[in-house]
Scaffold this active site. Sequence first.
Site, short mmCIF file in Angstrom:
data_model
loop_
_atom_site.label_atom_id
_atom_site.label_comp_id
_atom_site.label_asym_id
_atom_site.label_seq_id
_atom_site.Cartn_x
_atom_site.Cartn_y
_atom_site.Cartn_z
N GLU A 97 0.80 -1.22 0.00
CA GLU A 97 0.00 0.00 0.00
C GLU A 97 0.83 1.27 0.00
OE1 GLU A 97 -3.49 0.32 -0.07
OE2 GLU A 97 -3.34 -1.79 -0.62
N SER A 474 -51.76 -22.00 41.54
CA SER A 474 -51.54 -22.15 42.98
C SER A 474 -50.23 -21.54 43.46
CB SER A 474 -51.58 -23.63 43.36
OG SER A 474 -52.87 -24.16 43.16
#
Length: 791
Positions: A97, A474
């Site tokens: 690069e 319950s």
Amino acid sequence: MQGSDTGLMVIMSALLRLRRLTLTALVSAGILLVGLWYYMVFQLPDIDALNTVQLQVPLQILTRDHKLIAEYGEKRRIPVTSEHIPKQLISAILATEDQRYFQHSGVDITGLARAAVLLVATGKKSQGGSTITMQVARSFYLNRHKTYGRKLREILLALKINHKLSKQKILELYLNKIFLGNRAYGVAAAAEVYYGKTLDQLSLDEIAMLAGLPQAPSALNPISHPDAALKRRNHVLTRMHDLGLITDAEYSEAQKAPVHVHYHELQTEVKAPWFAERVRRQLEEMYGDIIYTDGFVVETTLDSTLQAAANQSVREALLAYDQRHGYRGPERNLGTPSLKNMPAFEKILAETPTVNNLQPAVVTDLTDETVTVLLASGKFATIPWQGLSWARRQINPDFLGPRPESAEQIVKPGDLVRIQRTVDSLRLAQLPRAEAGLVSLDPADGAIRAMVGGFDFQRSKFNRITDAERQPGSSFKPFIYSAAFEKGYTLASLVNDAPVIYQNPSNDSFWRPQNDERHFYGPTSLRDALIHSRNLVTIRLLSAIRVPWTINYLQKFGFDPKVMPHELTLALGTASVTPLQMAAAYAVFANGGYRVEPWMFSEIQNSQGKMLYQSHPLRVCRDCPPDSSDNTRAERVITAQNAFLLTSVLHDVIEHGTGIRAKRLKRHDLAGKTGTTQNQVDAWFAGYSPTLVALAWMGFDQPRSLHEFGGEAALPLWIAYMQKALKDVPDHPLPEPPGIVSIRIDPLTGRRASAGSPVARLEYFMENALPAQAAPETGDASTGGGEGGLY
């Protein structure tokens, strides 16, 4: 002489004109330089912010022991400092690069000249001559449109950046910012995405592959374009070799390495998707969309060990329930297996998702006691008889066919089925139709330690713990009993378990409640009634203490009176509540009477470690003085004596009642209550130890009967979780608080036992609610009166 003078004058005149032109050029150049300096200083962006730039980093949600639960954000990025980036990776990037990166001043004149020559020769902007510094300038401040104006700004910005920042800092920004395909931004994220590795684990060929991506991350993507990626990787290796950055041997070995990439999903360490989604939604309400880009790191209350236990327990409980109710058959049949259609079978299997580790498979062959299946991997596996024999055909939810005697009575070739991997074998399975959930929290402050909202998050993201409002049956009764204790009732108080009929004046209908066993037991103590979940006793009790007063009392546990049914059915748990609400309510009993609010995260930091939020939950403080003004203390909502009495009887639910299966945990500090709604639509078990509350629920999303009670469907799930969760926790029963007295009573009357009574038993009472009368010699239970009388 005259000619000579004329020539001299011409020369002098020309020199004067040249001098004027030179001065004009110099002045123009000076003005241009001043203009460029002014533009760079005052018109270009201030690049000092690059020293503290906030890259877009996804939200991370962690357990309290800092294990990753989830990550949310469009971009996968893992910021790393320059010292943590391998030198070989930096060399590979620079070789391809920006070879002269450490020599130029941010702009490579040679590269720009080469780009200009190509532009003149071809008429196309095929190269931009951009250095890494120029790419940093473009990515942070400019767009990607190829114009001469943008290129000039890029050059000037690069010069400014190079002047202000170190080369290492610029390179660090570049390697963290750059897009490398597949949502990966920065080299650390790319290493994870393509190789499932950290940067320091990459080999040379892998480094070269990543270094080749910046040029064209889509066209050179090694997953979608492996040939182009291989060519680019080898070009990077060649550049490194030509520059003497790698040896001949390293070059040769890396060149021969195959392309071995594949997409790696984010590797979370803890599976808690419903919990993570709940946290994400709350964070979005608090901060908005910045949570996905600003690198928020959230430490939650979740415990990784307890969450793993919850995941396993929910999965195994649902599979066990599903298999108890028979085999429904294959998902479909793909036709007769043959060599010709095997590729088609493999394609179908590859497209069929695995659901909570239940893999798809196709039956290819069978014997009397084995089944051979084809897997999505293309491999074959064998299911032995012990993995098949459970599969009685489900005729309907109420009826199963006979036990199978051979494999052909269960499956046939071409069936698309599910398989479950056990420790040492395979087992035929099917996707459960029922759902289940579990939530567990710390009763000292309400911190959620585990949450599972269903069988599989990808199949259904609906969180049944926080969002499903179901009837608790319950399991709601203990709150009615707590209200009764507040009214002066005791565990020895007798209530008649006998038939009762209530008329609804609005439509002249009649309600005839029943016990689950369809039996009536006459005068029953409140302890026995709750242990065995007697409906008629609870209804009569609620009627005696009055519904409106009770509903007001229930607010102490966090229940909204607006959604409570204002009728006696409340005694049977017909209110609509979420499992999380129930868990928080049971925490009041577990912690000795304090109301705590469930909470999910303790702190939030940004990616730089700055603290953005710290939670300050209300905590139980039993030793604090009553008049203390400490605003971090949880509020006491019921007395310690009330909570102790409830824990005492709920402990007996496990020892002698509907929760007796939990005795196999062999602990003495557990308490809890089963819950089953009408027609067995919902199954619950809510229970706790002094250090942990856990609530288990099972049912169908579209309500229909489970054909099992809470003790059969939900309790095994709770037991499996608590067995793992309390493995290394000492057994520590709730201590008896001051103000509690134990005396011998006659269970037939609820009064003090006479001396030498053969049926006497010890019972706990609050000091202000002691039974005053001794039992008559006859033991006649028909006479009432006093705290121990018949109600």
